[in-house]
Design an enzyme around this catalytic site. Structure first.
Site, PDB file in Angstrom:
ATOM      1  N   GLU A   1      -6.045 -10.735  -1.448  1.00 46.95           N
ATOM      2  CA  GLU A   1      -6.868 -10.520  -0.240  1.00 46.95           C
ATOM      3  C   GLU A   1      -8.345 -10.488  -0.629  1.00 46.95           C
ATOM      4  OE1 GLU A   1      -5.479  -7.240   2.182  1.00 46.95           O
ATOM      5  OE2 GLU A   1      -3.377  -7.662   1.721  1.00 46.95           O
TER       6      GLU A   1
ATOM      7  N   GLU B   1       0.799  -1.236   0.000  1.00 49.08           N
ATOM      8  CA  GLU B   1       0.000   0.000   0.000  1.00 49.08           C
ATOM      9  C   GLU B   1       0.829   1.283   0.000  1.00 49.08           C
ATOM     10  OE1 GLU B   1      -2.839  -0.433   3.207  1.00 49.08           O
ATOM     11  OE2 GLU B   1      -3.449  -2.405   2.494  1.00 49.08           O
TER      12      GLU B   1
HETATM   13  O1  9MR Z   1      -7.282  -8.311   8.442  1.00 46.42           O
HETATM   14  C1  9MR Z   1      -6.397  -7.450   9.110  1.00 46.42           C
HETATM   15  C2  9MR Z   1      -7.053  -6.947  10.383  1.00 46.42           C
HETATM   16  O2  9MR Z   1      -7.197  -7.997  11.321  1.00 46.42           O
HETATM   17  C3  9MR Z   1      -6.224  -5.815  10.997  1.00 46.42           C
HETATM   18  O3  9MR Z   1      -6.924  -5.255  12.090  1.00 46.42           O
HETATM   19  C4  9MR Z   1      -5.983  -4.749   9.933  1.00 46.42           C
HETATM   20  C5  9MR Z   1      -5.158  -3.600  10.480  1.00 46.42           C
HETATM   21  O4  9MR Z   1      -4.927  -2.649   9.480  1.00 46.42           O
HETATM   22  O5  9MR Z   1      -5.301  -5.328   8.834  1.00 46.42           O
HETATM   23  C6  9MR Z   1      -6.080  -6.276   8.185  1.00 46.42           C
HETATM   24  O6  9MR Z   1      -5.433  -6.776   7.046  1.00 46.42           O
HETATM   25  C7  9MR Z   1      -5.116  -5.804   6.046  1.00 46.42           C
HETATM   26  C8  9MR Z   1      -3.895  -6.308   5.304  1.00 46.42           C
HETATM   27  O7  9MR Z   1      -2.861  -6.576   6.199  1.00 46.42           O
HETATM   28  C9  9MR Z   1      -3.456  -5.323   4.239  1.00 46.42           C
HETATM   29  N1  9MR Z   1      -4.526  -4.980   3.339  1.00 46.42           N
HETATM   30  C10 9MR Z   1      -5.787  -4.583   3.967  1.00 46.42           C
HETATM   31  C11 9MR Z   1      -6.224  -5.659   4.970  1.00 46.42           C
HETATM   32  C12 9MR Z   1      -7.574  -5.320   5.550  1.00 46.42           C
HETATM   33  O8  9MR Z   1      -7.491  -4.122   6.277  1.00 46.42           O
END
Ligand code: 9MR
Length: 380
Positions: A268, A163
């Site tokens: 994802e 990102e």
């Molecule tokens: O699924 C993840 C969630 O449990 C966390 O709280 C969150 C914190 O930002 O991150 C989520 O996973 C993210 C991933 O690492 C990167 N792309 C977006 C995903 C969804 O937010």
């Protein structure tokens, strides 16, 4: 044909008692007949993966773990390998969960993904307060060398940078850009390559169906390629909706990325079925939506997904996978962001405490209509 529809129908007919108990207890029954699992079906096309949370990794959720090891052939750690957990304090590493994660993948012969080395979110606090660029860069080098070397030859692919771009395709003004300069993406890809020359290196981001954002990412890939810096794949995250992005927009992602000779990964994937607060209040992403918490209009299916929406979701997954199958030569992995609906991050984002249904397995660990559509898409 019966076999194809029948992975779970078959179970009901032949071992009715077990299966009724299974449903009542919400148990997932792993495959005992000869019918293929999801990843068996797609094994000649691309890896099929799931992101797994710490409960699964640490063995506290054996039912989800059974689904993962039976249905998928790749795993991604949902949170456990992020910087704030791996290296919360300078040079103090916690490898407990990460080691277990890798062990789980090795034991089950899976394609193991590392997520994510460089990301402005879930970063350790000390990195946000480190003031000197030299010190910051040393920490980044140490982090990448330590983590990637530890799992050399075991973690097969790394989300090296996550990102890094704004929606308009410009570089996000993150702490990495501020401290390491505009070429930091290239610098950290080189560090990862040095630490494990055989690992696949991925750039991962969301909203790549937006042409301006995708253009920014593609420009970066070309620059890395021109400078001889290794980059194997672009990961398009695929947090999508029932009606958006369009199939055409998704196809454009695949075509544009593969044109550069790098692999396409959907890293994802999940599909929200809930109302979108941005439609009500405009597109400002920094909005705080806490005012919608508990609002039944924003959480319309707390007791179960209506059949009509379940069908829509199944059709959406089927359409998307038809496209993936069409472009199987360009796509090397498709990973779902979670295993079953109850544990999806989409129950708490962008509004806390809703009941969402974005994945292939329901709150009782049972396969949904969408699962059957994806199984039936591929012949025997
Ligand atoms: O699924 C993840 C969630 O449990 C966390 O709280 C969150 C914190 O930002 O991150 C989520 O996973 C993210 C991933 O690492 C990167 N792309 C977006 C995903 C969804 O937010």
């Amino acid at each position: 044909m019966i076999k194809k529809i029948g992975r779970f129908t078959f179970t009901v007919i032949t071992v009715a008692t077990v299966s009724i108990l299974s449903c009542a207890n919400g148990l997932y029954k792993s495959n005992t007949d000869t019918t293929d699992s999801l990843s068996d079906k797609y094994k000649d096309l691309f890896h099929l993966g799931a992101a797994i949370n710490e409960d699964i990794i640490m063995g506290r959720d054996s039912q989800s773990k059974n689904i993962v090891t039976s249905e998928f052939n790749s795993i991604t750690p949902e949170n456990s390998l992020k910087w704030m957990y791996l290296q919360p304090f300078p040079n103090k590493f916690n490898f407990g969960a990460a080691d277990k994660y890798v062990e789980l993948g090795k034991k089950n012969n899976m394609h193991i993904v590392g997520h994510a080395l460089v990301w402005h979110n879930q970063l350790a606090d000390f990195m946000k307060t480190t003031v000197s660029p030299d010190e910051f860069t040393n920490h980044v080098e140490n982090h990448i060398n330590t983590v990637v070397s530890r799992y050399k030859g075991e973690i097969h692919a790394w989300d090296v940078v996550n990102e890094a771009f704004n929606e308009d395709g410009s570089l996000r003004p993150s702490v990495f850009k501020k401290q390491m300069g505009d070429n930091y993406i290239e610098d950290v890809f080189k560090l990862a390559e040095t630490a494990d020359p055989d690992a696949d290196l991925i750039y991962n981001d969301y909203n790549l169906y937006k042409p301006a954002k995708l253009a920014g990412v593609l420009k970066m890939v070309k620059r890395l390629q021109a400078n001889g810096t290794k980059i194997n794949a672009i990961g398009a995250q695929a947090h999508w909706r029932l009606n958006s992005p369009s199939l055409d927009e998704i196809e454009q992602i695949i075509l544009h990325i593969s044109e550069l000779g790098v692999e396409v990964m959907f890293t994802e994937l999940d599909i929200t079925v809930l109302p979108n607060p941005w439609e009500l209040v405009g597109a400002e992403v920094t909005q705080n939506f806490s005012k919608f918490e508990g609002d039944p209009k924003m959480d319309p299916y707390p007791k179960g997904l209506p059949k009509s929406v379940e069908k829509q979701l199944a059709k959406r997954y089927e359409d998307i996978f038809k496209l993936f199958v069409k472009h199987q030569d360009k796509i090397s992995r498709v990973t779902f962001w979670g295993v079953m609906d109850k544990h999806s991050w989409l129950n708490d984002w962008p509004i806390n405490g809703r009941t969402n249904y974005p994945l292939l397995f329901d709150r009782n660990y049972q396969p949904k209509k969408a699962y059957n559509k994806l199984i039936n898409l591929i012949g025997n």
